[in-house]
Design a protein around this motif. Structure first.
Motif, PDB file in Angstrom:
ATOM      1  N   ASP A  95       0.808  -1.224   0.000  1.00 48.84           N
ATOM      2  CA  ASP A  95       0.000   0.000   0.000  1.00 48.84           C
ATOM      3  C   ASP A  95       0.843   1.277   0.000  1.00 48.84           C
ATOM      4  N   LEU A  96       2.149   1.130  -0.049  1.00 48.85           N
ATOM      5  CA  LEU A  96       3.024   2.296   0.002  1.00 48.85           C
ATOM      6  C   LEU A  96       3.222   2.902  -1.379  1.00 48.85           C
ATOM      7  N   GLN A  97       3.436   4.191  -1.374  1.00 49.88           N
ATOM      8  CA  GLN A  97       3.614   4.906  -2.632  1.00 49.88           C
ATOM      9  C   GLN A  97       5.102   5.040  -2.938  1.00 49.88           C
ATOM     10  N   ASN A  98       5.492   4.573  -4.123  1.00 50.67           N
ATOM     11  CA  ASN A  98       6.870   4.692  -4.569  1.00 50.67           C
ATOM     12  C   ASN A  98       7.269   6.162  -4.639  1.00 50.67           C
ATOM     13  N   GLY A  99       8.364   6.505  -3.986  1.00 52.62           N
ATOM     14  CA  GLY A  99       8.821   7.894  -3.955  1.00 52.62           C
ATOM     15  C   GLY A  99       8.255   8.694  -2.806  1.00 52.62           C
ATOM     16  N   ARG A 100       7.334   8.114  -2.056  1.00 52.77           N
ATOM     17  CA  ARG A 100       6.785   8.797  -0.877  1.00 52.77           C
ATOM     18  C   ARG A 100       7.264   8.132   0.416  1.00 52.77           C
ATOM     19  N   GLU A 101       7.005   6.817   0.566  1.00 58.87           N
ATOM     20  CA  GLU A 101       7.442   6.099   1.772  1.00 58.87           C
ATOM     21  C   GLU A 101       8.597   5.131   1.497  1.00 58.87           C
ATOM     22  N   ILE A 102       8.763   4.753   0.252  1.00 60.47           N
ATOM     23  CA  ILE A 102       9.807   3.812  -0.164  1.00 60.47           C
ATOM     24  C   ILE A 102      10.290   4.197  -1.557  1.00 60.47           C
ATOM     25  N   ILE A 103      11.383   3.578  -1.976  1.00 62.64           N
ATOM     26  CA  ILE A 103      11.814   3.651  -3.368  1.00 62.64           C
ATOM     27  C   ILE A 103      11.846   2.216  -3.871  1.00 62.64           C
ATOM     28  N   LYS A 104      11.131   1.981  -4.924  1.00 66.12           N
ATOM     29  CA  LYS A 104      10.994   0.639  -5.482  1.00 66.12           C
ATOM     30  C   LYS A 104      11.897   0.510  -6.710  1.00 66.12           C
ATOM     31  N   PHE A 105      12.502  -0.694  -6.865  1.00 67.43           N
ATOM     32  CA  PHE A 105      13.311  -0.926  -8.052  1.00 67.43           C
ATOM     33  C   PHE A 105      13.242  -2.385  -8.477  1.00 67.43           C
ATOM     34  N   ASN A 106      13.641  -2.619  -9.701  1.00 62.89           N
ATOM     35  CA  ASN A 106      13.709  -3.968 -10.253  1.00 62.89           C
ATOM     36  C   ASN A 106      15.160  -4.437 -10.138  1.00 62.89           C
ATOM     37  N   PRO A 107      15.454  -5.380  -9.229  1.00 63.26           N
ATOM     38  CA  PRO A 107      16.842  -5.800  -9.042  1.00 63.26           C
ATOM     39  C   PRO A 107      17.429  -6.563 -10.231  1.00 63.26           C
ATOM     40  N   LYS A 108      16.596  -6.937 -11.181  1.00 68.62           N
ATOM     41  CA  LYS A 108      17.087  -7.609 -12.389  1.00 68.62           C
ATOM     42  C   LYS A 108      17.417  -6.617 -13.500  1.00 68.62           C
ATOM     43  N   ASN A 109      17.155  -5.333 -13.241  1.00 68.43           N
ATOM     44  CA  ASN A 109      17.374  -4.291 -14.237  1.00 68.43           C
ATOM     45  C   ASN A 109      18.437  -3.327 -13.696  1.00 68.43           C
ATOM     46  N   SER A 110      19.662  -3.479 -14.158  1.00 67.38           N
ATOM     47  CA  SER A 110      20.760  -2.668 -13.618  1.00 67.38           C
ATOM     48  C   SER A 110      20.591  -1.182 -13.913  1.00 67.38           C
ATOM     49  N   ILE A 111      19.937  -0.851 -15.007  1.00 69.47           N
ATOM     50  CA  ILE A 111      19.719   0.564 -15.330  1.00 69.47           C
ATOM     51  C   ILE A 111      18.740   1.178 -14.326  1.00 69.47           C
ATOM     52  N   ASP A 112      17.673   0.457 -14.006  1.00 70.23           N
ATOM     53  CA  ASP A 112      16.722   0.931 -13.001  1.00 70.23           C
ATOM     54  C   ASP A 112      17.421   1.105 -11.652  1.00 70.23           C
ATOM     55  N   PHE A 113      18.230   0.131 -11.272  1.00 76.29           N
ATOM     56  CA  PHE A 113      18.966   0.197 -10.008  1.00 76.29           C
ATOM     57  C   PHE A 113      19.897   1.410  -9.989  1.00 76.29           C
ATOM     58  N   ARG A 114      20.654   1.604 -11.068  1.00 76.95           N
ATOM     59  CA  ARG A 114      21.564   2.757 -11.160  1.00 76.95           C
ATOM     60  C   ARG A 114      20.792   4.073 -11.056  1.00 76.95           C
ATOM     61  N   ASN A 115      19.658   4.151 -11.750  1.00 77.83           N
ATOM     62  CA  ASN A 115      18.871   5.385 -11.710  1.00 77.83           C
ATOM     63  C   ASN A 115      18.373   5.685 -10.304  1.00 77.83           C
ATOM     64  N   LYS A 116      17.963   4.661  -9.573  1.00 76.35           N
ATOM     65  CA  LYS A 116      17.483   4.860  -8.203  1.00 76.35           C
ATOM     66  C   LYS A 116      18.640   5.252  -7.281  1.00 76.35           C
ATOM     67  N   LEU A 117      19.801   4.643  -7.462  1.00 77.38           N
ATOM     68  CA  LEU A 117      20.966   5.023  -6.659  1.00 77.38           C
ATOM     69  C   LEU A 117      21.385   6.459  -6.966  1.00 77.38           C
ATOM     70  N   THR A 118      21.331   6.842  -8.230  1.00 80.19           N
ATOM     71  CA  THR A 118      21.664   8.212  -8.621  1.00 80.19           C
ATOM     72  C   THR A 118      20.704   9.196  -7.962  1.00 80.19           C
ATOM     73  N   PHE A 119      19.419   8.859  -7.970  1.00 76.06           N
ATOM     74  CA  PHE A 119      18.420   9.696  -7.303  1.00 76.06           C
ATOM     75  C   PHE A 119      18.769   9.867  -5.822  1.00 76.06           C
ATOM     76  N   ILE A 120      19.108   8.771  -5.167  1.00 72.12           N
ATOM     77  CA  ILE A 120      19.439   8.803  -3.740  1.00 72.12           C
ATOM     78  C   ILE A 120      20.655   9.699  -3.483  1.00 72.12           C
ATOM     79  N   LEU A 121      21.655   9.603  -4.340  1.00 72.53           N
ATOM     80  CA  LEU A 121      22.862  10.411  -4.176  1.00 72.53           C
ATOM     81  C   LEU A 121      22.616  11.884  -4.499  1.00 72.53           C
TER      82      LEU A 121
END
Length: 167
Positions: A100-126
């Motif tokens: 029930d959580l909203q991505n970008g509000r309470e959590i950040i969701k990613f696809n661990p099988k997609n390295s580009i998605d993972f990199r983009n989320k890490l970049t956002f965090i940094l």
């Protein structure tokens, strides 16, 4: 590679894992020339986990493809209770209480099988520390709604007492 693409960014990665007996993790990190940004430690006792989380910007839980459908990693709930942003796999997001959580509000969701998605989320965090802090604050508010901290602490104390008694 996700991590090597970020190697010029300012970060420190802490890996808490079983012993790297075969040296594959260290070998990989040295090969990618990022060993200076990484610390690897073995598992820590539960009472030290909140200190580690408090010193962290974000906690990553990339678990996926669970053999048991109702799998629910405790570390995510602990991080949220500590008011930390969590980067969690889509698989974890499908389970309670995260569904029930909203991505970008309470959590950040990613696809661990997609390295580009993972990199983009890490970049956002940094790149967005103020937003990451807000996500952590929202995670804590959510944790306050679903967790019974008094019961949790009491049950952990009982576990520790039993361990001490059995020794």
């Amino acid at each position: 590679d996700t991590i090597t693409e970020l190697k010029d960014s300012e970060f420190k990665l802490l890996l808490i894992t079983k012993d790297d007996k075969d040296g594959s993790i260290v070998s990989y990190l040295k090969k990618k020339r990022i060993m200076d940004k990484v610390s690897i430690i073995g598992f820590v006792p539960p009472w030290k986990v909140p200190q580690i989380m408090a010193a962290s910007t974000c906690i990553v839980s990339a678990e996926h493809d669970f053999p048991v459908e109702i799998h629910n990693p405790r570390i995510v709930r602990e991080a949220m209770a500590c008011g930390k942003c969590v980067l969690i796999s889509e698989d974890i997001c499908r389970s309670w209480p995260y569904c029930d959580l909203q991505n970008g509000r309470e959590i950040i969701k990613f696809n661990p099988k997609n390295s580009i998605d993972f990199r983009n989320k890490l970049t956002f965090i940094l790149d967005q520390p103020h937003l990451v802090k807000n996500i952590g604050e929202n995670a804590r508010k959510f944790a306050e709604k679903i967790e019974n901290f008094d019961t949790y602490i009491a049950s952990n104390q009982e576990i520790y007492k039993k361990i001490i008694k059995d020794k």
